[in-house]
Motif scaffolding. Structure first.
Motif, mmCIF file in Angstrom:
data_model
loop_
_atom_site.group_PDB
_atom_site.id
_atom_site.type_symbol
_atom_site.label_atom_id
_atom_site.label_comp_id
_atom_site.label_asym_id
_atom_site.label_seq_id
_atom_site.Cartn_x
_atom_site.Cartn_y
_atom_site.Cartn_z
ATOM 1 N N LEU A 6 -2.884 -10.764 -41.860
ATOM 2 C CA LEU A 6 -2.439 -12.138 -42.099
ATOM 3 C C LEU A 6 -2.082 -12.828 -40.782
ATOM 4 C CD1 LEU A 6 -1.848 -14.321 -44.156
ATOM 5 C CD2 LEU A 6 0.437 -13.331 -44.437
ATOM 6 N N ILE A 7 -1.435 -12.112 -39.886
ATOM 7 C CA ILE A 7 -1.124 -12.682 -38.568
ATOM 8 C C ILE A 7 -2.404 -12.996 -37.810
ATOM 9 C CG2 ILE A 7 -0.110 -12.139 -36.300
ATOM 10 C CD1 ILE A 7 2.066 -10.563 -37.906
ATOM 11 N N ILE A 8 -3.373 -12.099 -37.858
ATOM 12 C CA ILE A 8 -4.660 -12.339 -37.194
ATOM 13 C C ILE A 8 -5.358 -13.549 -37.801
ATOM 14 C CG2 ILE A 8 -6.956 -11.367 -36.752
ATOM 15 C CD1 ILE A 8 -5.533 -8.588 -36.608
ATOM 16 N N ALA A 9 -5.306 -13.658 -39.125
ATOM 17 C CA ALA A 9 -5.899 -14.817 -39.798
ATOM 18 C C ALA A 9 -5.235 -16.102 -39.325
ATOM 19 C CB ALA A 9 -5.772 -14.668 -41.315
ATOM 20 N N GLY A 10 -3.905 -16.072 -39.178
ATOM 21 C CA GLY A 10 -3.184 -17.237 -38.679
ATOM 22 C C GLY A 10 -3.571 -17.591 -37.258
ATOM 23 N N LEU A 11 -3.800 -16.582 -36.437
ATOM 24 C CA LEU A 11 -4.227 -16.840 -35.059
ATOM 25 C C LEU A 11 -5.623 -17.462 -35.019
ATOM 26 C CD1 LEU A 11 -2.850 -13.629 -33.303
ATOM 27 C CD2 LEU A 11 -1.894 -15.956 -33.252
ATOM 28 N N PHE A 12 -6.494 -17.029 -35.925
ATOM 29 C CA PHE A 12 -7.812 -17.664 -35.995
ATOM 30 C C PHE A 12 -7.713 -19.094 -36.524
ATOM 31 C CE2 PHE A 12 -9.685 -13.457 -35.323
ATOM 32 C CZ PHE A 12 -10.728 -13.792 -34.485
ATOM 33 N N GLU A 13 -6.686 -19.374 -37.334
ATOM 34 C CA GLU A 13 -6.452 -20.763 -37.741
ATOM 35 C C GLU A 13 -6.100 -21.610 -36.527
ATOM 36 O OE1 GLU A 13 -3.821 -23.546 -40.729
ATOM 37 O OE2 GLU A 13 -3.192 -21.479 -40.395
ATOM 38 N N VAL A 14 -5.262 -21.069 -35.651
ATOM 39 C CA VAL A 14 -4.949 -21.758 -34.397
ATOM 40 C C VAL A 14 -6.234 -21.964 -33.596
ATOM 41 C CG1 VAL A 14 -3.691 -21.606 -32.206
ATOM 42 C CG2 VAL A 14 -2.611 -20.833 -34.321
ATOM 43 N N GLY A 15 -7.089 -20.948 -33.605
ATOM 44 C CA GLY A 15 -8.366 -21.042 -32.895
ATOM 45 C C GLY A 15 -9.246 -22.153 -33.421
ATOM 46 N N PHE A 16 -9.345 -22.281 -34.753
ATOM 47 C CA PHE A 16 -10.236 -23.330 -35.248
ATOM 48 C C PHE A 16 -9.643 -24.717 -35.022
ATOM 49 C CE2 PHE A 16 -8.688 -22.414 -39.770
ATOM 50 C CZ PHE A 16 -8.260 -23.697 -40.112
ATOM 51 N N ALA A 17 -8.327 -24.850 -35.062
ATOM 52 C CA ALA A 17 -7.724 -26.146 -34.764
ATOM 53 C C ALA A 17 -7.906 -26.508 -33.292
ATOM 54 C CB ALA A 17 -6.239 -26.119 -35.129
ATOM 55 N N THR A 18 -7.782 -25.521 -32.422
ATOM 56 C CA THR A 18 -7.974 -25.752 -30.991
ATOM 57 C C THR A 18 -9.418 -26.152 -30.701
ATOM 58 O OG1 THR A 18 -6.245 -24.157 -30.484
ATOM 59 C CG2 THR A 18 -7.763 -24.715 -28.700
ATOM 60 N N CYS A 19 -10.348 -25.445 -31.285
ATOM 61 C CA CYS A 19 -11.770 -25.784 -31.089
ATOM 62 C C CYS A 19 -12.069 -27.190 -31.573
ATOM 63 C CB CYS A 19 -12.663 -24.778 -31.818
ATOM 64 S SG CYS A 19 -12.720 -23.149 -31.058
ATOM 65 N N LEU A 20 -11.464 -27.580 -32.687
ATOM 66 C CA LEU A 20 -11.661 -28.925 -33.209
ATOM 67 C C LEU A 20 -11.137 -29.969 -32.230
ATOM 68 C CD1 LEU A 20 -12.784 -30.299 -35.742
ATOM 69 C CD2 LEU A 20 -10.476 -30.227 -36.693
ATOM 70 N N GLY A 21 -9.967 -29.707 -31.660
ATOM 71 C CA GLY A 21 -9.413 -30.628 -30.669
ATOM 72 C C GLY A 21 -10.264 -30.720 -29.416
ATOM 73 N N LYS A 22 -10.765 -29.570 -28.951
ATOM 74 C CA LYS A 22 -11.623 -29.575 -27.757
ATOM 75 C C LYS A 22 -12.961 -30.260 -28.039
ATOM 76 C CE LYS A 22 -10.565 -27.786 -24.255
ATOM 77 N NZ LYS A 22 -9.957 -28.435 -23.090
ATOM 78 N N ALA A 23 -13.500 -30.073 -29.242
ATOM 79 C CA ALA A 23 -14.764 -30.740 -29.596
ATOM 80 C C ALA A 23 -14.581 -32.251 -29.586
ATOM 81 C CB ALA A 23 -15.252 -30.261 -30.957
#
Length: 108
Positions: A6-23
């Motif tokens: 679950l923690i790893i899943a949450g970190l990947f959520e941070v990853g997809f939000a970050t990628c969206l911001g960078k895009a």
């Protein structure tokens, strides 16, 4: 093990939000690559969230996943995207963390 996933899943959520911001900040091929990262992180995050909800209560798992994502995304916003930092923002960020920890202790 489910809590670790679950923690790893949450970190990947941070990853997809970050990628969206960078895009959003880029264009052309670079934006396409960031969007690719967004979809990969999204798929991994959702898959892990699905897996842990088979063993943990869905309400708790979703709240923890969202909380990790929100906390991490706010930190990335502050550190990477230069979003403002002030007392109340930090105060509520830490109350969010306290709530996530509380959910962990009261859930099976």
């Amino acid at each position: 093990m489910n809590w670790v996933l679950l923690i790893i899943a949450g970190l990947f959520e941070v990853g997809f939000a970050t990628c969206l911001g960078k895009a959003r900040e880029t264009s052309g091929t670079t934006a396409i690559l960031w969007m690719g990262g967004f979809f990969i992180c999204l798929a991994i995050s959702m898959t892990l969230l699905y897996k842990v909800t088979q063993a943990l209560p869905i309400g708790t798992a979703y709240a923890v996943w969202t909380g990790i994502g929100a906390f991490g995304t706010v930190l990335i916003g502050i550190l990477v995207f230069k979003e403002p930092v002030h007392f109340w923002r930090l105060f509520f960020l830490f109350t969010l963390i306290a709530s996530i920890i509380g959910l962990k202790f009261v859930s099976s």
